[in-house]
Design a protein around this motif. Structure first.
Motif, PDB file in Angstrom:
ATOM      1  N   SER A 177      -9.444  -5.353   9.399  1.00 41.70           N
ATOM      2  CA  SER A 177      -8.006  -5.475   9.154  1.00 41.70           C
ATOM      3  C   SER A 177      -7.298  -4.635  10.202  1.00 41.70           C
ATOM      4  N   ALA A 178      -6.398  -5.252  10.958  1.00 40.34           N
ATOM      5  CA  ALA A 178      -5.772  -4.537  12.081  1.00 40.34           C
ATOM      6  C   ALA A 178      -4.368  -5.049  12.317  1.00 40.34           C
ATOM      7  N   GLY A 179      -3.521  -4.180  12.826  1.00 42.35           N
ATOM      8  CA  GLY A 179      -2.156  -4.550  13.184  1.00 42.35           C
ATOM      9  C   GLY A 179      -2.125  -5.143  14.578  1.00 42.35           C
TER      10      GLY A 179
ATOM     11  N   SER B 167      -6.214   0.209   7.255  1.00 42.44           N
ATOM     12  CA  SER B 167      -7.341   1.081   6.927  1.00 42.44           C
ATOM     13  C   SER B 167      -7.552   1.129   5.417  1.00 42.44           C
ATOM     14  N   ALA B 168      -6.444   1.183   4.669  1.00 41.31           N
ATOM     15  CA  ALA B 168      -6.546   1.242   3.209  1.00 41.31           C
ATOM     16  C   ALA B 168      -7.204  -0.025   2.656  1.00 41.31           C
ATOM     17  N   PHE B 169      -6.865  -1.172   3.231  1.00 42.60           N
ATOM     18  CA  PHE B 169      -7.478  -2.421   2.765  1.00 42.60           C
ATOM     19  C   PHE B 169      -8.983  -2.432   3.033  1.00 42.60           C
ATOM     20  N   VAL B 170      -9.371  -2.013   4.230  1.00 40.16           N
ATOM     21  CA  VAL B 170     -10.802  -2.003   4.559  1.00 40.16           C
ATOM     22  C   VAL B 170     -11.556  -1.057   3.627  1.00 40.16           C
TER      23      VAL B 170
ATOM     24  N   SER C 194       0.848  -1.192   0.000  1.00 33.90           N
ATOM     25  CA  SER C 194       0.000   0.000   0.000  1.00 33.90           C
ATOM     26  C   SER C 194       0.883   1.240   0.000  1.00 33.90           C
ATOM     27  N   PRO C 195       1.386   1.622  -1.172  1.00 35.87           N
ATOM     28  CA  PRO C 195       2.272   2.791  -1.230  1.00 35.87           C
ATOM     29  C   PRO C 195       1.588   4.049  -0.702  1.00 35.87           C
ATOM     30  N   VAL C 196       2.350   4.879  -0.013  1.00 35.27           N
ATOM     31  CA  VAL C 196       1.828   6.133   0.516  1.00 35.27           C
ATOM     32  C   VAL C 196       1.686   7.128  -0.634  1.00 35.27           C
ATOM     33  N   THR C 197       0.481   7.692  -0.792  1.00 32.60           N
ATOM     34  CA  THR C 197       0.233   8.609  -1.914  1.00 32.60           C
ATOM     35  C   THR C 197      -0.236   9.990  -1.469  1.00 32.60           C
TER      36      THR C 197
END
Length: 396
Positions: free
Chosen positions: A366-368, A347-350, A335-338
């Protein structure tokens, strides 16, 4: 459904007791401890005139507590600890640093300097315990080139995390510009006996990805680092001191397999993917779900992973008609930072899943497991089939 998903996640974490796992790994009997895995040798603590412990990463405090508990008052080590936040109660005799994450800061550099100084004083009568968990790459840092500054490293980090390269390639560059990575901590205490106990969900053949492999032989080369930097057009984005090292082929090589630094070194992963997935499956099955564990998506792009995992969920539902079903997976997604927003890959996946599950009786969490998602204080995110409609109603 979102509440159930969160309950499964929290129960999974609760089942993973880090101090207990560390005690089991050492299996102390009087003066004898095991060097991690059952097939590792047994070490007699009485043979050493000095015990040293280096604990760093997001699980540094519970790992250090587990070591102190396992060794008992008879064998208290000299300790250095680096974690994202201060301890709830100080550890007597330990130097503690609150390093930066996900970007190194002054405390990260101070921790790196203190650790290398301590390791440099170790001899063949010293036993060193390394306790390593995720986040160690930024929590402990020091440049191999003394002319490189903290601002140089912060600029380098920004370039690396936004370039789109997979974490394995980013780590190759980190290893070759850092004095604390790519086996260089082991090299700093070459003569000492070293026991590394680690916690990570990295795949079994990628242990040197954890904190960029500070105590393991480095299989990558300077040429690999230069090739990766060129591939992602990173060199023009590097600060001047680091750019010159790449352009002039002046990076020093990291220690490799066969180096004397690893002759008396032992590595053991005490918590990894199997333990995590076993605990998650037990928690989900206790809620009545028929579970499928699928770990194929590690390092996949967000959209590819979302489409694949949701298809797996539909297939699982077809296999178990009339029953609640779940798909469990771990690892990390690409998930590259854009932009300059708040959040991370979870969060990006969800968010990627939200339009795909709209109107369906599906929840996605989805959580760390470290409780942090990128630059956010949240562990991640959770959504269901109504999230998209609620977002539109709120004009988001």
């Amino acid at each position: 459904m979102k509440q159930i998903a969160e309950r499964i996640f929290r129960r999974t974490l609760a089942a993973l007791d880090i101090p207990d796992a560390l005690e089991r790994a050492l299996a102390r009997r009087g003066p004898f401890v095991r060097a991690g895995r059952e097939d590792n040798p047994v070490v007699d603590l009485r043979q050493f005139g000095r015990l040293v412990a280096i604990s760093f990463g997001k699980a540094a405090y519970p790992m250090a507590r587990g070591l102190v508990r396992a060794l008992g008052p008879e064998y208290l080590p000299e300790g250095i600890l680096a974690a994202p936040a201060g301890p709830s109660s100080p550890l007597p005799g330990w130097q503690c640093f609150a390093g930066g994450h996900p970007v190194p800061d002054t405390q990260s550099f101070a921790a790196g300097r203190a650790i290398l100084d301590l390791l440099g004083s170790c001899d063949d009568q010293t036993l060193v315990f390394f306790l390593i968990s995720g986040g160690g790459s930024s929590l402990v840092e020091l440049p191999v080139d003394p002319s490189a500054t903290l601002e140089d490293f912060r600029s380098l980090h920004a370039a690396l995390v936004t370039c789109g390269a997979p974490i394995e390639e980013i780590n190759v560059i980190r290893k070759h510009i850092s004095a604390t990575k790519g086996g260089r901590m082991a090299l700093a205490a070459t003569a000492a006996t070293k026991i590394t106990l680690a916690i990570s969900d990295v795949p079994p053949d990628q242990e040197d990805s954890l904190a960029s492999g500070p105590t393991l032989p480095d299989s990558s080369t300077v040429q690999d680092a230069e090739r990766i930097a060129a591939k992602w057009r990173l060199i023009p984005r590097f600060p001047a001191s680091l750019r010159a090292a790449f352009e002039n082929h002046a990076l020093p090589e990291t220690p490799k397999e066969g180096d004397p630094a690893f002759a008396r070194a032992h590595f053991s992963l005490i918590f990894g993917e199997p333990e995590l997935m076993h605990a998650a499956r037990q928690a989900a099955e206790a809620e009545g779900f028929a579970c499928l564990c699928d770990q194929a998506t590690d390092n996949w792009p967000l959209t590819k992973a979302a489409d694949y995992l949701l298809a797996q969920l539909e297939e699982q539902a077809r296999r178990h008609p009339g029953k609640d079903v779940a798909v469990l997976t771990d690892g990390e997604l690409s998930s590259p930072v854009t932009g300059n927003g708040t959040g991370g890959r979870n969060s990006a996946f969800v968010l990627t899943c939200v339009p795909r599950i709209a109107g369906k009786n599906i929840a996605v969490l989805s959580a760390g497991t470290d409780g942090i998602d990128g630059n956010s204080p949240a562990a991640g995110a959770v959504a269901d089939g109504e999230t998209s409609a609620r977002a539109r109603a709120a004009d988001l």
